[in-house]
Scaffold this active site. Structure first.
Site, PDB file in Angstrom:
ATOM      1  N   VAL B  11       1.168   1.601  -9.091  1.00 49.00           N
ATOM      2  CA  VAL B  11       1.517   2.152  -7.782  1.00 49.00           C
ATOM      3  C   VAL B  11       2.555   3.262  -7.910  1.00 49.00           C
ATOM      4  O   VAL B  11       2.457   4.311  -7.265  1.00 49.00           O
ATOM      5  CB  VAL B  11       2.021   1.039  -6.838  1.00 49.00           C
ATOM      6  CG1 VAL B  11       2.364   1.623  -5.473  1.00 49.00           C
ATOM      7  CG2 VAL B  11       0.977  -0.056  -6.704  1.00 49.00           C
ATOM      8  N   LYS B  41      11.734  -0.282 -17.408  1.00 49.66           N
ATOM      9  CA  LYS B  41      12.324  -1.277 -18.331  1.00 49.66           C
ATOM     10  C   LYS B  41      12.386  -0.722 -19.738  1.00 49.66           C
ATOM     11  O   LYS B  41      13.384  -0.817 -20.398  1.00 49.66           O
ATOM     12  CB  LYS B  41      11.467  -2.554 -18.309  1.00 49.66           C
ATOM     13  CG  LYS B  41      11.812  -3.479 -17.144  1.00 49.66           C
ATOM     14  CD  LYS B  41      11.556  -4.941 -17.504  1.00 49.66           C
ATOM     15  CE  LYS B  41      12.115  -5.862 -16.423  1.00 49.66           C
ATOM     16  NZ  LYS B  41      11.056  -6.403 -15.569  1.00 49.66           N
ATOM     17  N   LYS B 100       5.486  -7.736  -2.249  1.00 47.36           N
ATOM     18  CA  LYS B 100       5.317  -8.741  -1.181  1.00 47.36           C
ATOM     19  C   LYS B 100       6.032 -10.045  -1.467  1.00 47.36           C
ATOM     20  O   LYS B 100       6.406 -10.766  -0.555  1.00 47.36           O
ATOM     21  CB  LYS B 100       3.833  -9.006  -0.919  1.00 47.36           C
ATOM     22  CG  LYS B 100       3.035  -9.320  -2.159  1.00 47.36           C
ATOM     23  CD  LYS B 100       1.873  -8.345  -2.306  1.00 47.36           C
ATOM     24  CE  LYS B 100       1.285  -8.481  -3.693  1.00 47.36           C
ATOM     25  NZ  LYS B 100       0.214  -7.566  -3.978  1.00 47.36           N
ATOM     26  N   GLU B 124       5.297  -1.340   4.314  1.00 46.20           N
ATOM     27  CA  GLU B 124       3.893  -1.080   4.672  1.00 46.20           C
ATOM     28  C   GLU B 124       2.945  -1.459   3.537  1.00 46.20           C
ATOM     29  O   GLU B 124       1.857  -1.987   3.768  1.00 46.20           O
ATOM     30  CB  GLU B 124       3.727   0.417   4.990  1.00 46.20           C
ATOM     31  CG  GLU B 124       2.331   0.860   5.398  1.00 46.20           C
ATOM     32  CD  GLU B 124       1.970   0.431   6.809  1.00 46.20           C
ATOM     33  OE1 GLU B 124       2.695   0.776   7.743  1.00 46.20           O
ATOM     34  OE2 GLU B 124       0.948  -0.274   6.965  1.00 46.20           O
ATOM     35  N   ILE B 131      -4.614   0.359   4.611  1.00 46.78           N
ATOM     36  CA  ILE B 131      -4.876   0.150   6.040  1.00 46.78           C
ATOM     37  C   ILE B 131      -3.576   0.321   6.818  1.00 46.78           C
ATOM     38  O   ILE B 131      -2.577  -0.296   6.485  1.00 46.78           O
ATOM     39  CB  ILE B 131      -5.425  -1.273   6.305  1.00 46.78           C
ATOM     40  CG1 ILE B 131      -6.593  -1.597   5.388  1.00 46.78           C
ATOM     41  CG2 ILE B 131      -5.798  -1.441   7.768  1.00 46.78           C
ATOM     42  CD1 ILE B 131      -6.978  -3.083   5.413  1.00 46.78           C
ATOM     43  N   GLU B 185      -5.032 -10.201 -12.679  1.00 48.60           N
ATOM     44  CA  GLU B 185      -4.029 -10.414 -13.714  1.00 48.60           C
ATOM     45  C   GLU B 185      -4.561 -11.386 -14.759  1.00 48.60           C
ATOM     46  O   GLU B 185      -5.476 -12.163 -14.494  1.00 48.60           O
ATOM     47  CB  GLU B 185      -2.763 -11.035 -13.082  1.00 48.60           C
ATOM     48  CG  GLU B 185      -2.213 -10.309 -11.887  1.00 48.60           C
ATOM     49  CD  GLU B 185      -1.459  -9.043 -12.259  1.00 48.60           C
ATOM     50  OE1 GLU B 185      -0.964  -8.967 -13.408  1.00 48.60           O
ATOM     51  OE2 GLU B 185      -1.382  -8.131 -11.427  1.00 48.60           O
ATOM     52  N   ASP B 196      -0.624 -15.238  -3.000  1.00 51.53           N
ATOM     53  CA  ASP B 196      -0.452 -13.868  -2.533  1.00 51.53           C
ATOM     54  C   ASP B 196      -0.818 -13.760  -1.048  1.00 51.53           C
ATOM     55  O   ASP B 196      -0.077 -13.174  -0.250  1.00 51.53           O
ATOM     56  CB  ASP B 196      -1.345 -12.946  -3.387  1.00 51.53           C
ATOM     57  CG  ASP B 196      -1.251 -11.494  -2.966  1.00 51.53           C
ATOM     58  OD1 ASP B 196      -0.236 -10.854  -3.278  1.00 51.53           O
ATOM     59  OD2 ASP B 196      -2.198 -11.000  -2.326  1.00 51.53           O
ATOM     60  N   LYS B 200       1.566 -12.910   2.361  1.00 47.38           N
ATOM     61  CA  LYS B 200       1.217 -11.864   3.319  1.00 47.38           C
ATOM     62  C   LYS B 200       1.089 -12.409   4.740  1.00 47.38           C
ATOM     63  O   LYS B 200       1.495 -11.747   5.694  1.00 47.38           O
ATOM     64  CB  LYS B 200      -0.074 -11.174   2.874  1.00 47.38           C
ATOM     65  CG  LYS B 200       0.147 -10.320   1.611  1.00 47.38           C
ATOM     66  CD  LYS B 200      -1.167  -9.912   0.978  1.00 47.38           C
ATOM     67  CE  LYS B 200      -0.958  -8.915  -0.155  1.00 47.38           C
ATOM     68  NZ  LYS B 200      -2.206  -8.688  -0.921  1.00 47.38           N
ATOM     69  N   GLY B 296      -5.263  -0.996  -5.117  1.00 56.89           N
ATOM     70  CA  GLY B 296      -5.690   0.227  -5.787  1.00 56.89           C
ATOM     71  C   GLY B 296      -4.504   1.162  -5.932  1.00 56.89           C
ATOM     72  O   GLY B 296      -3.556   1.090  -5.165  1.00 56.89           O
TER      73      GLY B 296
END
Lengths: 393, 393
Positions: B11, B41, B100, B124, B131, B185, B196, B200, B296
């Site tokens: 990201v 790191k 998150k 966001e 989205i 992962e 996860d 959320k 993505g």
């Protein structure tokens, strides 16, 4: 914070209700909003506002000369409203509107004016009702090339199409029902003729391409001539019929149209009743889809209030649209089409790939052809119903 | 405007690319953004940034003591990142994050801190990728009571489920493929175990209800034990299987869960691959639906950049969440369930409405029962797969 509202019809009363119903929580967030006055045409008409002490006026100058910060326009008139918006912005007042006809016709002028006068101009409620659409797209337009947008943008025509599909009812019966329920106008031309969708796709396209598109450049076909037999034919070959507004920017050229379409995808084909549906494609993602109520009293008021809160807390995006990009409207729009008509001209005959005759009706699937070369041929057909075949969305 | 980035994985590189690729247009909109430095790191590792002159550091203090306005967090660590966010906000720096786990665990603390230090805190990218979701919901939370949100919030598990469904493949094979493609992962527990999604739905729910919900209060069931036979069974009775995160506020009580679900609606059942899908219900509209890429590189970076531009232009919503509302997490969650297991205990026997035995597997549909009364019974079953039957969404 003092604001004014122009118009007190369905949407106006919804805005007023939300603002006063939620007054305490808005105050907590430092948004102490007072509606200074509401402009109406007929001052004698009995009104039933949520806040009983609401002040009405029929004198626009009272609004113009007042010290309100922001004016909400929920009128439906075109030229008069445009002139008033101009006056308000020149006077330093922010304007937000649900009036898609004005926004579409004067998109460049209103954005320029907002920039010149350093006021906010916003129109979340003009497209897609309660769906968060305009502002998120504005944000993205700053850093993401979006090159395609498709939408079911008119609730009334979608209500008619999906009712006809589900209930096997006639166009006339469903239109009548929609009128009785109050969400189709007595003169439904703007909705069923595709002109409302045309305005909305012009707004969306201009915004994401930052380019001018004239309303006249958008070929617009309606559903006035649709019959139950069209749905039967479509269903037989695996399709639903929906009125799509479509716009694509490719190699510096725009293809844009509003046209009933045979669709068999999961998104548009399964959009029912007054629901609106929008799909956007951009360089940072393949696409995303938004679906929700495109009209309705509180639904549209919701979009107006979003705009209002952003403007009052200075969180709205300043008018960024300057039409800097110049793209040719190419409109090749080559595809296969469905035509139902009573007369088949020689020119049409050359384009036929499949034809079924039933009574007086010819049900025709064309070869791949451009809409522009099809258009002159349509003129000779008398009453016809035209739809594009969307094999892949 | 100087900013810093913590983390330079998938990201982070996406954010950097967008910011430098779009530098000219952003400058035109008075957003001249310079990445002061990027915290990583392993300072020795070869990097390939879009802007070759990008400065890297492995010393957090360099970021903390710099004069950057805003820090973008795209790390995945929990406690360390939380401590750093605290330090940054106390120092007056805005923080925006795609993390998150931190947002979910410390939602109250981070919002309080942002308010106390008058900085922006935004997230966001933590839910729903590209989205437009968090910010529009924040806006609405100010004036619209939203009382229900359902979502497919984890791309990896939805990829696995939809591939199994479409290709008849095994869980193990599809998971392996997702890992090879790099979007699962090596330890996929957070995704396939539902954790996860749990984070959320906690974030979305707390935000729209303005109320605290503890992660531990959310019953969370995963898809680790799912088999092709479960899809066959579901298909036979007209359903797909999707992992739904569900939350509803009713009569001052919250029902919330993450659980594989039998679905047959047009929206969730037709959500394929890594796509996320969210449906929100509120008082001003029935519902609206958003669907798009939930993960993505550029898709998530897109959400980060949205946050960044809002913060830099002071268009972000100040931390409004104060958990003012106190609702009991009731979790009645009464419904019919599907259970596949090898052993059927007497307690389970009492709940069976339909049972099919095939080899060692018992395929069971239960009577209407609460998840909480079902839970102790599940413990005795050994390996099992549980799904809720969603008849109506």
């Amino acid at each position: 914070m003092k604001i004014a509202i122009m118009g007190f019809g369905t949407v106006g009363t919804g805005v007023e209700e939300i603002l006063y119903k939620k007054r305490e929580i808005l105050r907590k967030h430092k948004l102490d909003i007072e509606i200074d006055r509401v402009l109406i045409k007929n001052i004698g008409k009995k009104r039933n506002p949520f806040e009983k002490a609401l002040t009405f006026t029929d004198d626009f100058d009272e609004i113009l000369t007042s010290d309100v910060d922001t004016v909400i326009d929920v009128t439906t008139s075109l030229e008069e409203t445009y002139q008033r918006m101009v006056a308000l912005m020149k006077d330093g007042k922010n304007v937000l509107t649900a009036n898609k006809a004005v926004v579409s016709k004067y998109f460049e002028e209103l954005n320029d004016l907002a920039r010149e006068n350093e006021v906010y101009f916003s129109y979340e409620a003009a497209v897609g009702g309660a769906i968060p659409l305009i502002h998120p797209l504005m944000e993205e337009a700053l850093f993401n090339n979006m090159d395609k947008v498709f939408g079911i943008l008119n609730g009334t025509s979608n209500y008619i199409l999906s009712k006809m599909e589900m209930e096997g009812a006639s166009y006339e019966d469903v239109l009548k029902k929609a009128q009785d329920l109050g969400f189709a106008e007595l003169d439904p031309t703007a909705d069923v003729g595709g002109f409302d969708s045309m305005r909305k796709i012009r707004i969306l396209s201009s915004m994401i391409y930052n380019a001018k598109i004239n309303e006249e450049e958008i070929p617009t076909f309606g559903i006035q001539n649709i019959k139950k037999a069209d749905f039967d034919f479509a269903k037989n070959i695996g399709y639903s019929i929906r009125m799509l507004a479509k716009s694509e920017l490719k190699d510096g050229k725009i293809n844009i149209s509003v046209i009933p379409s045979f669709v068999n995808d999961e998104f548009f084909a399964k959009t029912f009743n007054e629901t609106n549906a929008v799909k956007v494609w951009g360089e940072n993602f393949v696409s995303y889809e938004l679906k929700g109520p495109g009209a309705g009293r509180l639904e549209t008021a919701e979009a107006v209030v979003r705009d209002l809160l952003r403007i009052l807390s200075r969180r709205e995006i300043p008018a960024f649209y300057d039409g800097e990009n110049h793209y040719e409207v190419e409109n090749i729009l080559e595809n296969k089409f469905y035509i139902r008509c009573e007369k088949v001209s020689p020119a049409l005959k050359d384009l036929i790939k499949f034809e079924k005759v039933c009574g007086n009706d010819h049900f025709i699937l064309t070869k791949k052809v451009s809409l522009s070369s099809l258009k002159p041929i349509l003129i000779d057909l008398g009453d016809f119903f035209l739809a594009e075949i969307e094999e892949d969305i």
